[in-house]
Scaffold this motif. Structure first.
Motif, short mmCIF file in Angstrom:
data_model
loop_
_atom_site.label_atom_id
_atom_site.label_comp_id
_atom_site.label_asym_id
_atom_site.label_seq_id
_atom_site.Cartn_x
_atom_site.Cartn_y
_atom_site.Cartn_z
N PRO A 20 0.81 -1.22 0.00
CA PRO A 20 0.00 0.00 0.00
C PRO A 20 0.85 1.28 0.00
O PRO A 20 0.32 2.37 -0.15
CB PRO A 20 -0.82 -0.12 1.28
CG PRO A 20 0.02 -0.96 2.18
CD PRO A 20 0.77 -1.90 1.29
N ARG A 21 2.14 1.10 0.19
CA ARG A 21 3.11 2.20 0.19
C ARG A 21 4.45 1.60 -0.20
O ARG A 21 4.59 0.38 -0.30
CB ARG A 21 3.19 2.84 1.57
CG ARG A 21 3.62 1.86 2.65
CD ARG A 21 3.99 2.53 3.95
NE ARG A 21 4.30 1.62 5.02
CZ ARG A 21 5.47 0.97 5.18
NH1 ARG A 21 6.43 1.12 4.30
NH2 ARG A 21 5.65 0.16 6.20
N ASP A 22 5.44 2.44 -0.45
CA ASP A 22 6.79 1.91 -0.68
C ASP A 22 7.24 1.19 0.58
O ASP A 22 7.10 1.72 1.69
CB ASP A 22 7.77 3.04 -1.00
CG ASP A 22 7.53 3.66 -2.38
OD1 ASP A 22 6.95 2.98 -3.25
OD2 ASP A 22 7.94 4.82 -2.57
N ILE A 23 7.77 0.00 0.42
CA ILE A 23 8.27 -0.78 1.54
C ILE A 23 9.79 -0.86 1.38
O ILE A 23 10.29 -1.27 0.33
CB ILE A 23 7.65 -2.20 1.57
CG1 ILE A 23 6.13 -2.11 1.68
CG2 ILE A 23 8.24 -3.01 2.73
CD1 ILE A 23 5.42 -3.44 1.54
N LYS A 24 10.48 -0.44 2.40
CA LYS A 24 11.94 -0.42 2.37
C LYS A 24 12.54 -1.78 2.68
O LYS A 24 11.97 -2.56 3.46
CB LYS A 24 12.49 0.61 3.38
CG LYS A 24 12.06 2.03 3.10
CD LYS A 24 12.69 2.53 1.84
CE LYS A 24 12.30 3.98 1.59
NZ LYS A 24 12.62 4.41 0.27
N ARG A 25 13.67 -2.04 2.09
CA ARG A 25 14.43 -3.26 2.36
C ARG A 25 14.60 -3.45 3.86
O ARG A 25 14.83 -2.49 4.58
CB ARG A 25 15.79 -3.12 1.69
CG ARG A 25 16.64 -4.32 1.82
CD ARG A 25 17.92 -4.09 1.07
NE ARG A 25 18.95 -4.86 1.73
CZ ARG A 25 20.21 -4.62 1.66
NH1 ARG A 25 20.65 -3.61 0.98
NH2 ARG A 25 21.05 -5.40 2.28
N SER A 26 14.43 -4.64 4.32
CA SER A 26 14.56 -5.09 5.72
C SER A 26 13.33 -4.82 6.58
O SER A 26 13.32 -5.16 7.75
CB SER A 26 15.82 -4.54 6.39
OG SER A 26 15.63 -3.20 6.80
N GLU A 27 12.25 -4.25 6.02
CA GLU A 27 11.01 -4.08 6.80
C GLU A 27 10.31 -5.43 6.94
O GLU A 27 10.33 -6.26 6.03
CB GLU A 27 10.05 -3.11 6.12
CG GLU A 27 10.38 -1.66 6.32
CD GLU A 27 9.25 -0.76 5.83
OE1 GLU A 27 8.16 -0.79 6.46
OE2 GLU A 27 9.46 -0.06 4.84
N GLU A 28 9.64 -5.60 8.07
CA GLU A 28 8.84 -6.80 8.26
C GLU A 28 7.56 -6.68 7.45
O GLU A 28 6.91 -5.64 7.45
CB GLU A 28 8.50 -7.03 9.74
CG GLU A 28 7.75 -8.32 9.95
CD GLU A 28 7.53 -8.70 11.40
OE1 GLU A 28 6.99 -9.79 11.63
OE2 GLU A 28 7.91 -7.92 12.30
N LEU A 29 7.19 -7.76 6.78
CA LEU A 29 5.96 -7.80 5.99
C LEU A 29 4.84 -8.32 6.89
O LEU A 29 4.94 -9.42 7.44
CB LEU A 29 6.14 -8.69 4.76
CG LEU A 29 7.24 -8.23 3.80
CD1 LEU A 29 7.41 -9.24 2.68
CD2 LEU A 29 6.93 -6.86 3.25
#
Length: 160
Positions: free
Chosen positions: A105-114
């Protein structure tokens, strides 16, 4: 099945979680929850679960990896060897779940938990879940028709 690379590792609040190893752009299809499945009516699950008060092996498949369809049925895995099992619940999820698909729903940055909001793919007789962001329990139960309306509106906003 994830469409982006993920790593399963320790979550800050909930055991293990799925973390992206690459940036994911807003609007991207991130995961598909339909792989080697059968369709099960919700009534079978609810009768079995509510009557016994504990989960059978069949019920565990529904609870662990069942995906609600719009017609009060579940897509249920025949076996479950999928990293999407490691997506934790969050009241402020990084993924928008809609009818077996998970979008960014938005840009998700590397290493963020899904994370997903479990209320959008669970039965209305849901157990309490813990929020991956706060560690607090979620106890609000929702109605499947309302869930579908809410995720449909969110997906339409995302695709505009």
């Amino acid at each position: 099945m994830f469409l982006y690379k993920v790593k399963i590792k320790k979550s800050k609040t909930l055991g293990v979680g799925a973390f992206t190893t690459e940036d994911i752009p807003r609007g991207a299809l991130v995961a598909i929850f339909v792989n080697n499945v059968e369709i099960i009516p919700e009534s079978i699950f609810n009768k079995s679960w509510l009557k016994k008060g504990k989960l059978s092996a069949f019920d565990k498949r529904v609870r662990r990896g069942g995906v609600r369809l719009a017609n009060n049925s579940f897509l249920v895995p025949r076996n479950r060897e999928d990293q999407t099992d490691n997506i934790n619940h969050s009241n402020s999820p990084t993924l928008l779940y809609h009818c077996g698909l998970a979008f960014a729903p938005r840009d998700i940055k590397r290493s963020e938990e899904l994370t997903c909001d479990y209320r959008f793919f669970d039965t209305e007789y849901s157990e309490n879940f813990t929020d991956a962001g706060t560690g607090k329990p979620l106890s609000k139960k929702t109605i499947p028709k309302d869930q579908l309306k809410q995720t449909t509106k969110a997906l339409l906003r995302l695709l505009d």
